[in-house]
Design an enzyme around this catalytic site. Structure first.
Site, PDB file in Angstrom:
ATOM      1  N   THR A 198       0.838  -1.199   0.000  1.00 45.80           N
ATOM      2  CA  THR A 198       0.000   0.000   0.000  1.00 45.80           C
ATOM      3  C   THR A 198       0.877   1.255   0.000  1.00 45.80           C
ATOM      4  O   THR A 198       1.999   1.206   0.510  1.00 45.80           O
ATOM      5  CB  THR A 198      -0.852  -0.028   1.289  1.00 45.80           C
ATOM      6  OG1 THR A 198      -1.775  -1.093   1.154  1.00 45.80           O
ATOM      7  CG2 THR A 198      -1.579   1.261   1.557  1.00 45.80           C
ATOM      8  N   GLY A 228     -10.458  -2.951   3.449  1.00 46.54           N
ATOM      9  CA  GLY A 228      -9.493  -2.923   4.547  1.00 46.54           C
ATOM     10  C   GLY A 228      -9.563  -1.592   5.273  1.00 46.54           C
ATOM     11  O   GLY A 228     -10.573  -0.884   5.231  1.00 46.54           O
ATOM     12  N   ASP A 229      -8.464  -1.248   5.911  1.00 41.87           N
ATOM     13  CA  ASP A 229      -8.417   0.008   6.676  1.00 41.87           C
ATOM     14  C   ASP A 229      -8.183   1.231   5.795  1.00 41.87           C
ATOM     15  O   ASP A 229      -8.534   2.348   6.163  1.00 41.87           O
ATOM     16  CB  ASP A 229      -7.286  -0.068   7.715  1.00 41.87           C
ATOM     17  CG  ASP A 229      -5.915  -0.334   7.045  1.00 41.87           C
ATOM     18  OD1 ASP A 229      -5.849  -1.193   6.135  1.00 41.87           O
ATOM     19  OD2 ASP A 229      -4.938   0.326   7.419  1.00 41.87           O
ATOM     20  N   GLY A 250      -0.654  -2.410   6.296  1.00 39.42           N
ATOM     21  CA  GLY A 250      -0.521  -3.675   7.009  1.00 39.42           C
ATOM     22  C   GLY A 250      -1.809  -4.462   6.923  1.00 39.42           C
ATOM     23  O   GLY A 250      -2.648  -4.210   6.050  1.00 39.42           O
TER      24      GLY A 250
HETATM   25  N1  ASP Z   1      -3.868  -2.162   4.745  1.00 41.01           N
HETATM   26  C1  ASP Z   1      -4.175  -2.694   3.434  1.00 41.01           C
HETATM   27  C2  ASP Z   1      -5.440  -3.496   3.537  1.00 41.01           C
HETATM   28  O1  ASP Z   1      -5.622  -4.191   4.506  1.00 41.01           O
HETATM   29  C3  ASP Z   1      -3.099  -3.544   2.888  1.00 41.01           C
HETATM   30  C4  ASP Z   1      -1.726  -2.949   2.944  1.00 41.01           C
HETATM   31  O2  ASP Z   1      -1.466  -2.034   3.677  1.00 41.01           O
HETATM   32  O3  ASP Z   1      -0.872  -3.405   2.207  1.00 41.01           O
HETATM   33  O4  ASP Z   1      -6.207  -3.485   2.604  1.00 41.01           O
END
Ligand code: ASP
Length: 333
Positions: A198, A228-229, A250
């Site tokens: 990300t 996701g977040d 994450g």
């Molecule tokens: N946080 C992102 C998600 O869970 C993934 C990432 O940060 O790579 O969609």
């Protein structure tokens, strides 16, 4: 006469205190911090060429944002420019390099927030926006809403006149192979050994404005319109001029449950203290023991920076007048 002089003196004293509080001399004129995702990034697994490609792209993203900031531009424009560079690169899991969902589609999420006004915008599960961060920004600037998702968000991208791209553009062999590998294994724990990727940025401009933004393809093999977040204000992104700007990366489910971005801003606002210590403690003492891996970047109005992560590495970098740094692995300070 005496009263007017007295009032003038009081006014001058108050004015100088105000100036002192908003522009202490130690605060850098501008700061930009970026990340390109946290994950199992081991030196042994990276070729010298890959290593330098990532570093070069981080520098390009910092260049794009810094050009704006040093010429008196806003932190909003700076983080948008930096994130666009990373979205246009196949190296990161955002825009061009977005990972594939279980059904072989790309479903991208992004969000953006301004720390002075607490205005925010976000999109979840968009499949055509070439630069999802621009879609998030358009939601903030052109609508009364904060979060648009799925086909409605795709329609908004068209209505807002933003650049779109077809499935061919978002196809990258590397991300496709990752999906095939996971589909073959179909192990529940397959998420744990993923490299995330990300992208995000936080910036402080000459006017003391903090802004944060995040953009992602989410997690490989995600199903059921999982979000996701990253598109969630308070989880993956938050900015508040009274405390700090935060962008996370994450395992999103944990960042949602612990409302990490807002939690950090809130702790800094109410408790104060050292940003790096507070951010590190939040990830290491709470998120990590619960099973959540990842990292974040944060920046406060005094120009303090934090870039903690619980994984082997995190693509990251910052720039401010006279100082620039990019790093990948955990043993680089
Ligand atoms: N946080 C992102 C998600 O869970 C993934 C990432 O940060 O790579 O969609």
């Amino acid at each position: 006469m005496f009263r007017s002089v007295y009032l003038l003196l009081v006014f001058l004293v108050l004015w100088s205190c105000r100036q002192e509080e908003t522009t202490p001399s130690a605060v850098p004129a501008y700061v930009l911090v970026i990340h390109g995702g946290a994950g199992a990034l081991q030196k042994s697994e990276m070729t010298a060429e890959q290593d330098s490609q990532y570093r070069a792209m981080l520098h390009l993203a910092l260049d794009a944002g810094e050009d704006i900031l040093k010429n008196g531009g806003t932190s909003l424009d700076a983080i948008t420019a930096a994130i666009r560079i990373m979205e246009d690169s196949p190296l990161f899991n955002a825009g061009k390099g977005a990972v594939f969902a279980h059904d072989g589609t790309n479903q991208m999420d992004a969000s953006i927030m301004e720390g002075e006004t607490l205005r925010a915008g976000a999109v979840g599960g968009v499949s055509q926006a070439r630069n999802p961060i621009l879609a998030a920004r358009a939601v903030m600037e052109k609508t009364d809403h904060v979060l648009l998702t799925g086909s409605g968000a795709d329609q908004f991208v068209l209505d807002a006149g933003l650049d779109t791209a077809g499935t061919d553009y978002f196809f990258t062999q590397r991300r496709w192979d990752s999906l095939q590998k996971i589909l073959k294994r179909e192990q529940q724990d397959s998420l744990s050994d993923q490299k995330f990727g990300t992208v995000g940025a936080v910036a402080l401009d000459r006017n003391g404005l903090l802004v944060a933004g995040t953009s992602t393809g989410g997690m490989t093999n995600k199903r059921w319109n999982r979000l996701g977040d990253s598109p969630l204000i308070g989880a993956g992104t938050y900015a508040d001029n009274r405390s700090c700007a935060v962008s996370c990366t994450g395992h999103g489910e944990y960042f949602i449950r612990y409302a990490v971005a807002h939690e950090l801003a809130s702790r800094m606002r109410h408790l104060g203290g050292d940003l790096q210590e507070t951010a590190t403690a939040l990830l290491a003492d709470e998120l990590f023991p619960a099973g959540g891996t990842g990292g974040l970047i944060a920046l406060d109005r005094h120009g303090q920076i934090a870039m903690p992560f619980t994984t082997e590495g995190m693509y990251r970098g910052f720039t401010r007048p006279g100082e620039r740094k990019v790093a990948i692995y955990g043993d680089e300070d």
